[in-house]
Design a protein around this motif. Structure first.
Motif, short mmCIF file in Angstrom:
data_model
loop_
_atom_site.label_atom_id
_atom_site.label_comp_id
_atom_site.label_asym_id
_atom_site.label_seq_id
_atom_site.Cartn_x
_atom_site.Cartn_y
_atom_site.Cartn_z
N TYR A 99 -47.98 -24.85 -4.78
CA TYR A 99 -48.03 -23.69 -3.86
C TYR A 99 -48.34 -23.05 -3.78
CZ TYR A 99 -43.77 -27.17 -2.85
OH TYR A 99 -42.71 -27.94 -3.16
N TRP A 131 -51.92 -25.48 -2.46
CA TRP A 131 -50.99 -26.25 -1.26
C TRP A 131 -49.61 -26.49 -0.17
CZ3 TRP A 131 -53.14 -28.56 -5.88
CH2 TRP A 131 -54.56 -28.53 -6.08
N PRO A 132 -50.30 -26.73 0.45
CA PRO A 132 -48.29 -25.77 1.62
C PRO A 132 -47.56 -26.98 0.90
CG PRO A 132 -49.86 -25.90 2.93
CD PRO A 132 -50.47 -26.37 1.95
N ASN A 133 -47.32 -28.07 1.16
CA ASN A 133 -46.86 -29.12 0.59
C ASN A 133 -46.82 -29.97 0.20
OD1 ASN A 133 -47.58 -30.73 3.50
ND2 ASN A 133 -46.44 -29.26 4.56
N GLU A 151 -47.48 -33.30 1.06
CA GLU A 151 -49.04 -34.43 2.88
C GLU A 151 -49.90 -33.47 2.14
OE1 GLU A 151 -46.89 -34.71 6.41
OE2 GLU A 151 -45.22 -35.94 5.80
N ALA A 152 -50.28 -32.07 2.49
CA ALA A 152 -51.82 -32.02 2.25
C ALA A 152 -52.20 -32.24 1.09
CB ALA A 152 -50.89 -29.83 2.48
N ILE A 165 -52.96 -35.47 0.95
CA ILE A 165 -54.54 -35.42 2.42
C ILE A 165 -55.65 -35.01 1.21
CG2 ILE A 165 -55.84 -34.14 3.60
CD1 ILE A 165 -54.40 -36.30 5.30
N GLU A 166 -56.13 -34.55 0.76
CA GLU A 166 -57.19 -33.18 -0.37
C GLU A 166 -56.91 -34.89 -1.57
OE1 GLU A 166 -58.55 -29.74 -3.00
OE2 GLU A 166 -57.29 -29.53 -1.59
N PHE A 215 -48.50 -36.85 9.47
CA PHE A 215 -49.36 -37.04 8.12
C PHE A 215 -50.94 -38.02 8.44
CE2 PHE A 215 -51.01 -39.58 5.02
CZ PHE A 215 -51.18 -39.02 4.40
N ALA A 243 -53.69 -36.75 10.66
CA ALA A 243 -53.99 -35.96 9.92
C ALA A 243 -54.98 -36.86 9.36
CB ALA A 243 -53.28 -34.74 8.62
N TRP A 244 -54.25 -37.47 8.43
CA TRP A 244 -55.34 -38.67 7.58
C TRP A 244 -56.46 -39.69 7.79
CZ3 TRP A 244 -54.37 -44.33 6.74
CH2 TRP A 244 -55.14 -45.27 5.78
N ARG A 270 -59.57 -36.46 9.04
CA ARG A 270 -59.83 -36.55 8.10
C ARG A 270 -61.27 -36.96 7.16
NH1 ARG A 270 -57.71 -31.52 5.49
NH2 ARG A 270 -60.26 -31.83 4.07
#
Length: 207
Positions: free
Chosen positions: A46, A49-51, A53-54, A57-58, A115, A118-119, A122
């Motif tokens: 954490y 990454w905050p969650n 989904e973050a 994404i990475e 999400f 964002a996907w 990015r």
């Protein structure tokens, strides 16, 4: 003062998350399971990454080779530059993971709209922006018409690749790269055909 993140822990979590997302699906993969598999504490995860989904994404940026900013292409040949962008392939080592993750990723994006946006931004947007820069460069150089529609251009350039991805196995080692052909077809359709300069004959000049 913030301590630098541990690169080893970071990479361990990415690899573990990738394997779990591909094997179990996104919904069935918890941060607890990722911590257990990666041998990295949840607190450390954490911090990176905050969650979930973050982290997801990475992972997607990582497996698509987009974890670093792609270089702008400007060789002086606009058709070749478009072909270069259209021929870019993600790392071969993640072909199987991407294939296994894609159905669950699409389903997850449909039910998690934020999400999904964002996907697309990015992962899907970088090649679009690269192609738009090339087309704008062509307009500025007088090699493409100023009236060209950028969004229509994106559909014409990227549409064949999407078709190939959906209906053919473009991950096969022997798969034909259609990027250069798509670029040439686009160039043939839209490039401004410059008339060759008229050379005055010596006899005309002497008359």
């Amino acid at each position: 003062m913030v301590r630098p993140r541990s690169q080893h822990a970071h990479d361990s979590v990415l690899r573990a998350a990738l394997d779990l997302f591909a094997e179990r699906g996104i919904e069935a993969t918890s941060m607890d399971l990722i911590a257990q598999t990666s041998l990295v504490s949840k607190a450390t995860i954490y911090n990176h990454w905050p969650n979930k989904e973050a982290l997801l994404i990475e992972v997607m940026l990582f497996v698509n080779g987009l974890d670093r900013e792609p270089e702008d292409v400007d060789s002086g040949d606009l058709c070749q530059d478009m072909a270069t962008v259209l021929s870019r392939r993600p790392p071969d080592e993640f072909d199987e993971a991407r294939r296994r993750m894609m159905p669950t990723l699409i389903a997850y994006s449909a039910t998690h709209r934020e999400f999904g946006e964002a996907w697309r931004h990015r992962v899907m947007e970088p090649p679009r922006q690269s192609l738009k820069r090339i087309i704008r460069r062509g307009i500025k150089r007088g090699e493409l018409p100023s009236t060209i529609d950028l969004e229509l251009s994106m559909a014409l350039l990227l549409g064949p690749l999407m078709y190939r991805h959906i209906f053919h196995d473009d991950t096969h080692p022997d798969a034909h790269d259609i990027g250069p052909e798509v670029a040439r077809a686009f160039w043939k359709a839209f490039a401004i055909k410059k008339e060759p300069a008229k050379v005055q004959s010596r006899s005309a000049g002497l008359s």
